[in-house]
Design a protein around this motif. Structure first.
Motif, PDB file in Angstrom:
ATOM      1  N   ASP A  29      -2.048  -5.373   1.173  1.00  0.00           N
ATOM      2  CA  ASP A  29      -1.049  -4.324   1.336  1.00  0.00           C
ATOM      3  C   ASP A  29       0.253  -4.873   0.769  1.00  0.00           C
ATOM      4  N   GLU A  30       0.544  -4.530  -0.479  1.00  0.00           N
ATOM      5  CA  GLU A  30       1.692  -5.109  -1.161  1.00  0.00           C
ATOM      6  C   GLU A  30       3.013  -4.663  -0.538  1.00  0.00           C
ATOM      7  N   GLY A  31       3.055  -3.439  -0.058  1.00  0.00           N
ATOM      8  CA  GLY A  31       4.270  -2.956   0.585  1.00  0.00           C
ATOM      9  C   GLY A  31       4.600  -3.753   1.835  1.00  0.00           C
ATOM     10  N   GLU A  32       3.584  -4.050   2.623  1.00  0.00           N
ATOM     11  CA  GLU A  32       3.797  -4.841   3.842  1.00  0.00           C
ATOM     12  C   GLU A  32       4.215  -6.260   3.504  1.00  0.00           C
ATOM     13  N   ALA A  33       3.635  -6.815   2.442  1.00  0.00           N
ATOM     14  CA  ALA A  33       4.002  -8.167   2.020  1.00  0.00           C
ATOM     15  C   ALA A  33       5.468  -8.227   1.596  1.00  0.00           C
ATOM     16  N   ALA A  34       5.893  -7.222   0.834  1.00  0.00           N
ATOM     17  CA  ALA A  34       7.291  -7.177   0.394  1.00  0.00           C
ATOM     18  C   ALA A  34       8.223  -7.037   1.582  1.00  0.00           C
ATOM     19  N   TYR A  35       7.832  -6.226   2.550  1.00  0.00           N
ATOM     20  CA  TYR A  35       8.661  -6.020   3.743  1.00  0.00           C
ATOM     21  C   TYR A  35       8.807  -7.326   4.540  1.00  0.00           C
ATOM     22  N   ARG A  36       7.707  -8.022   4.759  1.00  0.00           N
ATOM     23  CA  ARG A  36       7.769  -9.269   5.525  1.00  0.00           C
ATOM     24  C   ARG A  36       8.584 -10.329   4.797  1.00  0.00           C
ATOM     25  N   ALA A  37       8.399 -10.411   3.475  1.00  0.00           N
ATOM     26  CA  ALA A  37       9.187 -11.370   2.688  1.00  0.00           C
ATOM     27  C   ALA A  37      10.664 -11.023   2.764  1.00  0.00           C
ATOM     28  N   GLY A  38      10.968  -9.732   2.659  1.00  0.00           N
ATOM     29  CA  GLY A  38      12.354  -9.306   2.701  1.00  0.00           C
ATOM     30  C   GLY A  38      12.996  -9.529   4.052  1.00  0.00           C
ATOM     31  N   MET A  39      12.278  -9.251   5.127  1.00  0.00           N
ATOM     32  CA  MET A  39      12.827  -9.456   6.469  1.00  0.00           C
ATOM     33  C   MET A  39      13.149 -10.923   6.723  1.00  0.00           C
ATOM     34  N   ALA A  40      12.282 -11.811   6.248  1.00  0.00           N
ATOM     35  CA  ALA A  40      12.524 -13.242   6.425  1.00  0.00           C
ATOM     36  C   ALA A  40      13.798 -13.679   5.696  1.00  0.00           C
ATOM     37  N   LYS A  41      13.986 -13.155   4.491  1.00  0.00           N
ATOM     38  CA  LYS A  41      15.164 -13.505   3.704  1.00  0.00           C
ATOM     39  C   LYS A  41      16.420 -12.846   4.257  1.00  0.00           C
ATOM     40  N   ALA A  42      16.291 -11.627   4.752  1.00  0.00           N
ATOM     41  CA  ALA A  42      17.455 -10.869   5.214  1.00  0.00           C
ATOM     42  C   ALA A  42      18.183 -11.552   6.363  1.00  0.00           C
ATOM     43  N   ARG A  43      17.487 -12.371   7.125  1.00  0.00           N
ATOM     44  CA  ARG A  43      18.122 -13.063   8.248  1.00  0.00           C
ATOM     45  C   ARG A  43      19.249 -13.982   7.797  1.00  0.00           C
ATOM     46  N   SER A  44      19.171 -14.453   6.559  1.00  0.00           N
ATOM     47  CA  SER A  44      20.186 -15.384   6.059  1.00  0.00           C
ATOM     48  C   SER A  44      21.261 -14.688   5.220  1.00  0.00           C
ATOM     49  N   LEU A  45      21.191 -13.350   5.130  1.00  0.00           N
ATOM     50  CA  LEU A  45      22.149 -12.617   4.300  1.00  0.00           C
ATOM     51  C   LEU A  45      23.180 -11.888   5.162  1.00  0.00           C
ATOM     52  N   PRO A  46      24.422 -11.800   4.683  1.00  0.00           N
ATOM     53  CA  PRO A  46      25.449 -11.051   5.420  1.00  0.00           C
ATOM     54  C   PRO A  46      25.169  -9.545   5.339  1.00  0.00           C
ATOM     55  N   HIS A  47      25.507  -8.833   6.412  1.00  0.00           N
ATOM     56  CA  HIS A  47      25.273  -7.389   6.470  1.00  0.00           C
ATOM     57  C   HIS A  47      26.599  -6.627   6.472  1.00  0.00           C
ATOM     58  N   THR A  48      27.504  -7.048   5.618  1.00  0.00           N
ATOM     59  CA  THR A  48      28.820  -6.402   5.564  1.00  0.00           C
ATOM     60  C   THR A  48      29.008  -5.557   4.312  1.00  0.00           C
ATOM     61  N   ASP A  49      28.259  -5.863   3.282  1.00  0.00           N
ATOM     62  CA  ASP A  49      28.403  -5.148   2.012  1.00  0.00           C
ATOM     63  C   ASP A  49      27.015  -4.832   1.471  1.00  0.00           C
ATOM     64  N   TYR A  50      26.684  -3.542   1.452  1.00  0.00           N
ATOM     65  CA  TYR A  50      25.333  -3.163   1.041  1.00  0.00           C
ATOM     66  C   TYR A  50      25.043  -3.523  -0.414  1.00  0.00           C
ATOM     67  N   THR A  51      26.037  -3.401  -1.277  1.00  0.00           N
ATOM     68  CA  THR A  51      25.827  -3.703  -2.691  1.00  0.00           C
ATOM     69  C   THR A  51      25.439  -5.164  -2.878  1.00  0.00           C
ATOM     70  N   VAL A  52      26.165  -6.049  -2.179  1.00  0.00           N
ATOM     71  CA  VAL A  52      25.851  -7.481  -2.260  1.00  0.00           C
ATOM     72  C   VAL A  52      24.489  -7.749  -1.631  1.00  0.00           C
ATOM     73  N   PHE A  53      24.245  -7.126  -0.492  1.00  0.00           N
ATOM     74  CA  PHE A  53      22.965  -7.302   0.206  1.00  0.00           C
ATOM     75  C   PHE A  53      21.807  -6.862  -0.692  1.00  0.00           C
ATOM     76  N   ARG A  54      21.960  -5.710  -1.314  1.00  0.00           N
ATOM     77  CA  ARG A  54      20.912  -5.179  -2.181  1.00  0.00           C
ATOM     78  C   ARG A  54      20.665  -6.095  -3.381  1.00  0.00           C
ATOM     79  N   GLN A  55      21.757  -6.628  -3.956  1.00  0.00           N
ATOM     80  CA  GLN A  55      21.618  -7.493  -5.124  1.00  0.00           C
ATOM     81  C   GLN A  55      20.891  -8.789  -4.772  1.00  0.00           C
TER      82      GLN A  55
END
Length: 229
Positions: free
Chosen positions: A158-184
């Motif tokens: 399930d590639e979608g689930e794999a991408a989600y889990r990978a993204g969630m793990a990385k997102a913990r180390s990213l700031p959530h103040t600017d969506y553009t920066v977060f998205r990049q």
């Protein structure tokens, strides 16, 4: 001078007990070392006379055993593909005949099995470093796994689930103040994991919506609305 025949005058354990090898002395002088199991199977003992042919056969058998033992050490660390084992043994300059004999023995004992290896590899990646189906296929091909086998196993992912889990793990180390920066930043990370642009967009937005505050979510919506189609 290399001693090629004579009477065994001593058999002394080697300095490293882990290797389980002993030094064989002929006519009072060191001649060669052998694996202890080979010494036992050949019933070598002090007083026995060895001909040149017997010495050659013993040394040849010892090299084959070293090759097999080297392969066992490799798979004791983690499962390996057939190609991995072959390449590593060849790099260590083992005789090609011994390498192929070792591969055959390991396959007959199911100690190497490319299908089981591929499943292990994917499970490990899915657990610790999720990545795209395309990247997994590329990795398994580099390990010498058959392409038909790869297609069958990776088709279950399930590639979608794999991408989600990978993204969630990385997102913990990213700031959530600017969506553009977060998205990049998160998008670049998922891109390096081999995921498609369309999947990355949906996963990034989902993760932002799940992890950011209310005001940040509104910012994301505005950015998405203003983005070119």
């Amino acid at each position: 001078m290399v001693i090629t025949k004579g009477k065994i005058t001593a058999i002394k354990a080697g300095k490293n007990p882990v290797l389980r090898r002993s030094n064989v002395f002929l006519n009072g002088r060191y001649a060669f070392s052998l694996d202890d199991s080979l010494i036992a199977s050949e019933s070598l003992q002090v007083g026995r006379e060895l001909t040149e042919e017997e010495v050659r056969r013993l040394l040849r058998a010892d090299l084959a055993r070293r090759c097999y033992d080297a392969a066992l050490r490799l798979i004791s660390l983690r499962p390996r593909s057939e190609k991995e084992i072959r390449d590593r043994l060849i790099r260590r300059d083992f005789d090609p005949t011994d390498v192929e004999s070792t591969i055959t023995r390991l396959k007959e004992s199911n100690l190497i099995n490319d299908e089981e290896f591929a499943r292990f590899w994917i499970e490990n990646r899915e657990t610790f470093k999720p990545r795209s189906r395309r990247l997994l296929k590329q990795e398994l091909r580099s390990k010498g796994v058959d392409t038909t086998l790869i297609a069958g196993i990776t088709g279950e992912l399930d590639e979608g689930e794999a991408a989600y889990r990978a993204g969630m793990a990385k997102a913990r180390s990213l700031p959530h103040t600017d969506y553009t920066v977060f998205r990049q930043k998160l998008g670049s990370y998922l891109q390096r994991r081999g995921f498609s642009y369309s999947l990355i967009n949906s996963v990034v937005r989902r993760i932002w919506q799940e992890t950011a505050g209310d005001s940040a979510r509104e910012t994301a919506t505005t950015v998405e609305d203003e983005s070119p189609a």
